[in-house]
Design an enzyme around this catalytic site. Structure first.
Site, PDB file in Angstrom:
ATOM      1  N   GLU A 123      -8.668   1.395   6.119  1.00  0.00           N
ATOM      2  CA  GLU A 123      -9.264   0.906   4.871  1.00  0.00           C
ATOM      3  C   GLU A 123      -9.037  -0.603   4.723  1.00  0.00           C
ATOM      4  OE1 GLU A 123      -8.771   1.854   0.074  1.00  0.00           O
ATOM      5  OE2 GLU A 123      -7.191   2.401   1.477  1.00  0.00           O
ATOM      6  N   HIS A 124      -7.801  -1.027   4.871  1.00  0.00           N
ATOM      7  CA  HIS A 124      -7.449  -2.456   4.811  1.00  0.00           C
ATOM      8  C   HIS A 124      -6.883  -2.878   6.167  1.00  0.00           C
ATOM      9  CE1 HIS A 124      -6.652  -0.846   0.653  1.00  0.00           C
ATOM     10  NE2 HIS A 124      -7.491  -1.825   0.360  1.00  0.00           N
ATOM     11  N   ASP A 135      -7.624  -6.677  -3.677  1.00  0.00           N
ATOM     12  CA  ASP A 135      -7.555  -5.656  -4.725  1.00  0.00           C
ATOM     13  C   ASP A 135      -7.951  -6.198  -6.090  1.00  0.00           C
ATOM     14  OD1 ASP A 135      -6.863  -3.482  -3.243  1.00  0.00           O
ATOM     15  OD2 ASP A 135      -4.724  -3.553  -3.703  1.00  0.00           O
ATOM     16  N   HIS A 166       1.508   3.165  -3.310  1.00  0.00           N
ATOM     17  CA  HIS A 166       0.485   3.909  -4.054  1.00  0.00           C
ATOM     18  C   HIS A 166       0.882   5.365  -4.251  1.00  0.00           C
ATOM     19  CE1 HIS A 166      -2.887   1.396  -5.112  1.00  0.00           C
ATOM     20  NE2 HIS A 166      -2.842   0.803  -3.939  1.00  0.00           N
ATOM     21  N   GLN A 179       0.820  -1.218   0.000  1.00  0.00           N
ATOM     22  CA  GLN A 179       0.000   0.000   0.000  1.00  0.00           C
ATOM     23  C   GLN A 179       0.850   1.262   0.000  1.00  0.00           C
ATOM     24  OE1 GLN A 179      -3.466  -0.184  -0.491  1.00  0.00           O
ATOM     25  NE2 GLN A 179      -2.546  -2.168  -0.944  1.00  0.00           N
ATOM     26  N   HIS A 224     -52.861  18.238   8.675  1.00  0.00           N
ATOM     27  CA  HIS A 224     -52.544  16.818   8.762  1.00  0.00           C
ATOM     28  C   HIS A 224     -53.703  16.067   9.425  1.00  0.00           C
ATOM     29  CE1 HIS A 224     -48.455  17.973   7.753  1.00  0.00           C
ATOM     30  NE2 HIS A 224     -48.024  16.722   7.859  1.00  0.00           N
TER      31      HIS A 224
END
Length: 429
Positions: free
Chosen positions: A327-328, A361, A262, A259, A420
């Site tokens: 996230e992971h 992934d 990235h 990761q 109403h």
């Protein structure tokens, strides 16, 4: 890679650092993005084509903005058949996983004439954004298109920037065609998001926009939310590994780096109960950095947002993991399934030493579009649910309403909403 003994102070500092990576922190770009959105909303194709010329150096107009069947066929000749085969295998797994998420309409009727229910309807049109150039990711095409397809979305369009010759990256086209995209448009950046949100003469307005992109794309999606739905405002990628003394340090190091490569804003964190493992993982990372092609990016990522955190026990590791809400999340411990039951906040959870993050992934089937920057505390992975809407169904007979009409009138009157109350009352005058 730095090794830190976890304390309340270090935890708070790390959480604060990680939150700085959020697209919500990049206000300096918002004015430029808003100018683009307004221009495209006002001038439609004219503005879209000008931005494409300025940013992508491509001459795109109404006659060539749509990718043709011939261009798709040409793309197949430029992609390794072995990769096409892998895309098809991955596509099968992703479809099978998402088909288990499908929801159906339901109705519940009672003897007194009451019928309540929920009608599930797919969105009419979804727009998928795909980055262009050498950074194109066919896996993201599959992950964004398949849940929409499984949900039954009537039309799925895609926007992706062309190169200076007006061509779209071949693997993007192949993945789009295999996944079942209906139309591909040669448009990128914030201007493509604007086109899908507001509609132009060439690109129709969609109901939802999903897909990754740079900071301009992320901020554009955030700005158009409300005119259309979006998947999320995604931040940089992140991985967190919980490991004990049983973990293989080489595997853990490799997964952290998967990761960190990235971009320089990516986060890679190991939380471990073993100081021996911590030192071995750090050494393995040093070794990998001498071999990997993106070592410069990885090094900056680790310097900025990489940590090895030492904790006293697994329960403390779980507590910190839930605070970070990564996230992971990989769990590489003696009993990963038991640890997993204590996890409350994570985008995707990977269990055991052979469940490396890239498995998710590319191939396993669960979606890799995941909540980042702590939003796993309240958001989920992209799913079929993102491409449906639910309508409540209510039907009462006269007898069923008569039994409770006084209750409704009293409730409405208590709120001083006499119209109403009257709407119910007139039926029993």
């Amino acid at each position: 890679m730095r090794i830190v003994k976890l304390t309340d102070e270090t935890k708070n500092n790390i959480l604060e650092d990680l939150l700085k990576r959020s697209p919500n922190s990049y206000g300096k770009f918002e004015a430029a993005v808003n100018d683009i959105l307004l221009n495209v909303r006002t001038n439609k194709d004219e503005a879209l084509f000008k931005y494409t010329k300025d940013f992508d150096k491509a001459d795109i107009n109404a006659s060539n903005i749509v990718v043709t069947k011939e261009e798709i066929e040409e793309a197949y000749t430029k992609v390794d058949p072995a990769l096409v085969d892998v895309i098809r295998k991955s596509l099968k797994n992703i479809k099978e996983y998402h088909e288990k998420q499908k929801q159906y309409s339901w109705f519940d009727s009672k003897p007194d004439g009451t019928i309540l229910g929920q009608k599930v309807t797919p969105l009419a049109r979804a727009g998928v954004y795909v980055p262009g150039g050498k950074a194109a990711y066919p896996s993201s095409v599959l992950m964004n298109v398949v849940p929409a397809k499984v949900a039954g979305v009537e039309q799925i369009i895609m926007c992706t920037p062309p190169d200076h010759e007006g061509k779209v990256y071949p693997t993007t086209l192949v993945a789009a065609n295999e996944a079942g995209v209906d139309v591909v448009y040669k448009a990128g950046g914030a201007q493509a998001i604007a086109a899908m949100a507001y509609g132009t003469e060439s690109i129709p307005k969609v109901d939802k926009i999903c897909g990754p992109g740079n900071i301009y794309v992320a901020l554009a999606k955030k700005a158009v939310f409300g005119y259309v739905s979006i998947d999320s405002v995604a931040g940089p990628s992140e991985i967190l590994v919980i490991a004990d003394e049983t973990a293989n340090p080489r595997y853990v190091a490799a997964d952290l780096l998967s990761q960190a490569e990235h971009d320089e804003m990516a986060s890679a964190i190991l939380i471990t109960t073993s100081s021996e493992l911590a030192n071995k993982v750090s050494a393995e990372i040093d070794g990998f950095l001498k071999e990997l092609s993106r070592s410069e990016i990885i090094s900056k990522s680790l310097d900025n947002y990489g940590y090895i955190l030492l904790v006293d026990d697994i329960n403390e590791a779980v507590s910190v993991a839930n605070d970070i809400a990564s996230e992971h999340l990989e769990i590489v411990t003696k009993d990963p399934f038991n640890v997993m039951t204590k996890i409350k906040n994570a985008g995707a959870i990977f269990l055991g030493e052979y469940s490396s993050e890239p498995l998710g992934d590319y191939f396993a089937g669960p979606n890799h579009v995941l909540p980042t920057n702590g939003t796993a505390k309240f958001f989920s992975a992209l799913s079929v649910d993102d491409f449906i809407k639910k309508s409540s169904i209510i039907s009462y007979s006269r007898e069923a309403l008569e039994a409770i009409h006084n209750d409704i009138e009293n409730f409405a009157s208590a709120e001083h909403l006499t119209a109403h109350a009257n709407s119910i009352k007139v039926r029993f005058e």
